[in-house]
Design an enzyme around this catalytic site. Structure first.
Site, PDB file in Angstrom:
ATOM      1  CD  GLU A 139      52.034  20.215  65.677  1.00 53.21           C
ATOM      2  OE1 GLU A 139      51.886  20.474  64.474  1.00 53.21           O
ATOM      3  OE2 GLU A 139      52.827  19.381  66.115  1.00 53.21           O
ATOM      4  CE  LYS A 193      44.155  19.263  58.578  1.00 60.23           C
ATOM      5  NZ  LYS A 193      44.158  20.041  57.357  1.00 60.23           N
ATOM      6  CG  ASP A 226      42.709  25.755  55.253  1.00 63.20           C
ATOM      7  OD1 ASP A 226      43.254  24.871  54.573  1.00 63.20           O
ATOM      8  OD2 ASP A 226      41.523  26.101  55.108  1.00 63.20           O
ATOM      9  CE1 TYR A 261      53.204  19.519  58.393  1.00 67.68           C
ATOM     10  CE2 TYR A 261      52.166  21.678  58.218  1.00 67.68           C
ATOM     11  CZ  TYR A 261      52.520  20.471  57.657  1.00 67.68           C
ATOM     12  OH  TYR A 261      52.195  20.212  56.370  1.00 67.68           O
ATOM     13  CE  LYS A 295      39.328  18.531  57.529  1.00 74.08           C
ATOM     14  NZ  LYS A 295      39.242  19.155  56.260  1.00 74.08           N
ATOM     15  CB  CYS A 339      20.974  43.706  31.856  1.00 73.86           C
ATOM     16  SG  CYS A 339      21.858  44.784  32.995  1.00 73.86           S
ATOM     17  CB  CYS A 375      21.112  48.443  30.462  1.00 69.22           C
ATOM     18  SG  CYS A 375      21.883  46.913  29.948  1.00 69.22           S
ATOM     19  CB  CYS A 418      24.885  42.885  31.235  1.00 70.67           C
ATOM     20  SG  CYS A 418      24.369  44.266  30.211  1.00 70.67           S
ATOM     21  CB  CYS A 468      25.331  48.057  31.071  1.00 73.44           C
ATOM     22  SG  CYS A 468      24.628  47.369  32.565  1.00 73.44           S
TER      23      CYS A 468
END
Ligand code: IVH
Length: 669
Positions: A113, A115, A117, A225, A312, A406, A409, A424, A430
């Site tokens: 089967e 797997k 996630d 499953y 896996k 930054c 700015c 920032c 900004c």
């Protein structure tokens, strides 16, 4: 390795693995890939085998990672929920087959089967009806998420079929389809919420939301499953799953019966590439002995069956050169370092850039300019740099340093305690932050203003015609026409669209303001509870956090937004432009059954959500309160009512009303 060293290393590994388990199962924010996690686990397992004197029942090698949370009540699993042994190597899979053949002399069939996630779920059915749905938890007890699971369309609520066992448990994986995940993340980004890293985290996070209505809107799915019962119809896994499919459960088409380990390898090879065309994330193949009596003979180890294993797939990796690091400032002011790479092919696409997350990550990698780096692409996560090949390091190459000001700015960056990113703080001036807010403001789900694209906003901003969102309502036809981008017709269409936008309802205006952590749903909730902007501006921490779904993080963001006088000035200007900042007409009184009553809501409900009940209370003349006191008339008590409220109510002799009592009182059966 010496005993003392081994003990120390074992302790470190146990602590680290426990922390990563917490990040994965509870916070749904993993920091390392599954592969990196499995390497740590493997090291611990090997050490414990070599130094059995340090074996402990508490070790993560003997327990499954727990997803238990405080918000749900817990249920004991009739059959414990175990984990699976896993491997990334073909040799180990062959060893698995050899081991099984040593115990079992009969011919062996395997079921292969994919797997999936997501988050595992165990659902009990009694007399053909869904009775309880529980998460894996710590393997012995899980969180009761029945109300949420009832919203999933591919899970039947009732089954009519001859020969159905009176009671059975069905297990599967709760999943979020990729397109749903992408949409959800787009919405989250627009709402200044951090996106989910991958569909698994989104699915697991959604399953633990307290409001089933929101869960329902997220279109979760479920792949089955495993079937467990005292009265199974078949003596093998494959036929049982086929039966489950007849009962209406979703079982993957890909499942296959294999007569030899070679067929298993063929399955693995076939799906290695094919799985990318599925709407769900998969991270490997589960191989199970088909016969149930053979399964029984093989038995279990402390945390997994001996008759099954997960193979896996490794996330694909490539090596390339780091050319430079750029620092991007997002709409929220968060600074993200991005690596510019020599283009390299990785799982079918060319990678030129990879995220470096934050300053800690750069330090951890000890990154230098021109380093040869390993790039990995796993699941939906954007490519990331997972390591440096030190053998290519040029002695003279300079270390990558995180910036202190930054790049947009020049403001000095800040880093808050407990947060990974630098920010920032120049929220108001900004440029990328302002432009981001303007784009958000005019978005389809916010003020829905047509015709102003990203480039036009850039232009208007650079010419100082729009400096903040309220300037949009002062735009003039000549100004737009003079930009050379528009003819008179398209410019006047834009102005029409701007004019039309003042009709947008209060909740969307709230969302459009772009307050951090205030997405569409939160904006709706807020507008229902605080019916005018003044109510919201004046709301304190306690009033805000008493609203369902509003935690201290959202509440303090709202408070700090309205404490800023520039923001208040913007709201004032928007108000005089005619935007809607109240929804008082939204509250129509429908009855007076609750006139003069002060009511506290606690727990979860079947017919309406908690927020809907709050509204119903107001519509019927009642007042909502967040904490139980002598003034409380009664408590509307749902499932899993908070213990402290229950105690307090008992002390003060305040009656508890059930959902049914309440609905009767307001004339709704
Ligand atoms: S069988 C005792 N089959 O993987 C057998 N698990 O690491 C238990 N999973 O907790 C699991 N797809 O959440 C099985 N086809 C599949 C699966 C699967 C995904 C998940 C499941 C389990 C975890 C084990």
């Amino acid at each position: 390795m010496k005993q003392s060293e081994a003990r120390e290393r074992i302790n470190i590994l146990r602590k680290e693995i426990t922390e990563h388990n917490n990040k994965y199962y509870i916070l749904n924010q993993p920091e390392i890939s599954d592969f990196e996690f499995d390497i740590l686990m493997n090291e611990l397992d090997t050490l414990e085998k070599k130094f059995p004197q340090f074996i402990s029942e508490d070790s993560p090698t003997r327990k499954v990672g727990s997803d238990l949370t405080r918000e749900f009540s817990q249920v004991i699993h009739t059959y414990p929920m175990l984990s699976l042994g896993n491997t990334y190597s073909e040799e180990e899979l062959t060893e698995f087959d050899t081991r099984i053949r040593k115990t079992i002399s009969e011919p062996i069939e395997y079921v292969c089967e994919l797997k999936f996630d997501g988050a595992s779920i165990s659902i009990t059915y009694r007399n053909g009806a869904l009775f309880k749905a529980v998460t894996r938890g710590d393997g012995n007890r899980g969180d009761d998420v029945t109300l949420n699971v009832r919203t999933i369309k591919s899970i039947p609520q009732k089954i009519k079929s001859e020969g159905l066992p009176d009671e059975f448990v069905i297990r599967g994986e709760i999943l979020m389809p990729r397109p749903v995940f992408c949409r959800l993340n787009e919405e989250r980004l627009k709402a200044y919420l951090s996106p989910f890293a991958n569909p698994r985290n989104a699915a697991a996070g959604t399953l633990k939301i307290l409001d089933p209505k929101i869960v329902a809107s997220r279109s979760l799915d479920c792949m089955i499953y495993f079937l467990l019962s005292e009265e199974l119809l078949f003596d093998n896994h494959f036929d049982n799953l086929k039966k489950a499919k007849e009962w209406g459960f979703q079982v993957a088409e890909s499942i296959r019966l294999c007569k030899s380990i070679n067929e298993v390898f063929q399955f693995i090879t076939h799906w290695e590439s094919e799985r990318k065309n599925l709407p769900y994330e998969t991270d490997g193949v589960v191989i199970k002995v088909n016969s149930l009596h053979q399964q029984q003979e093989l038995g279990f180890t402390a945390k997994s069956p001996r008759w099954a294993i997960a193979y896996k797939y490794k996330a694909e990796e490539a090596t390339t050169r780091l050319l430079s690091v750029a620092f991007q400032v997002g709409r929220t002011g968060a600074v993200t370092p991005v690596a510019n790479l020599e283009p390299v092919l990785l799982s079918g696409s060319t990678v030129r850039r990879a995220t470096l997350h934050n300053a800690d990550q750069i330090a951890l990698l000890d990154l230098h300019l021109n380093d040869m780096v390993f790039v990995e692409k796993g699941g939906e996560i954007i490519p990331k740099i997972v390591g440096v090949d030190q053998s290519y390091r040029n002695e003279n190459s300079s270390k990558i340093e995180f910036i202190t000001v930054c790049p947009e700015c020049g403001t000095t960056l800040v880093k808050n305690e407990g947060e990974a990113n630098h920010f920032c703080p120049n929220y108001l001036h900004c440029p990328p932050q302002i432009k981001g807010r303007i784009e958000h403001f005019i978005g389809r789900r916010a003020m829905d203003i047509d015709g102003l694209g990203e480039e036009t906003i850039d232009l208007l901003f650079n010419k100082k015609l729009i400096v903040d969102i309220s300037d949009i309502y002062d735009l003039k036809l000549e100004q737009l026409v003079n930009l050379d981008r528009f003819g008179e017709k398209s410019a006047s269409n834009i102005l029409k669209s701007i004019k039309r936008s003042v009709e947008v309802p209060y909740s969307r205006v709230l969302f459009a303001l772009g307050i951090r952590h205030v997405g569409e749903t939160v904006a709706k909730t807020l507008s229902a509870r605080f019916r005018t902007i003044e109510d919201l501006i004046n709301a304190d921490m306690e009033q805000l956090t008493s609203v369902n779904e509003i935690g201290p993080k959202i509440a303090s963001s709202i408070i700090s937004y309205f404490t800023d006088k520039d923001n208040l000035e913007i709201i004032k200007r928007l108000k005089s432009a005619g935007l809607r900042f109240s929804d008082e007409e939204g509250l129509v009184k429908t009855g007076n059954a609750l006139d003069g009553k002060t009511i506290v809501i606690s727990g979860t409900f079947l017919k309406y959500s908690r927020d809907e009940y709050k509204e119903i209370i107001e519509r019927n003349g009642g007042r909502n309160a967040s904490s139980v006191s002598g003034n409380t008339s009664f408590i509307l008590a749902g499932d899993n009512m908070g213990e402290s409220k229950k105690e307090k109510a008992g002390e003060l002799g305040i009656p508890l009303w059930s959902e049914a009592d309440f609905l009767k009182e307001i004339g709704e059966e």
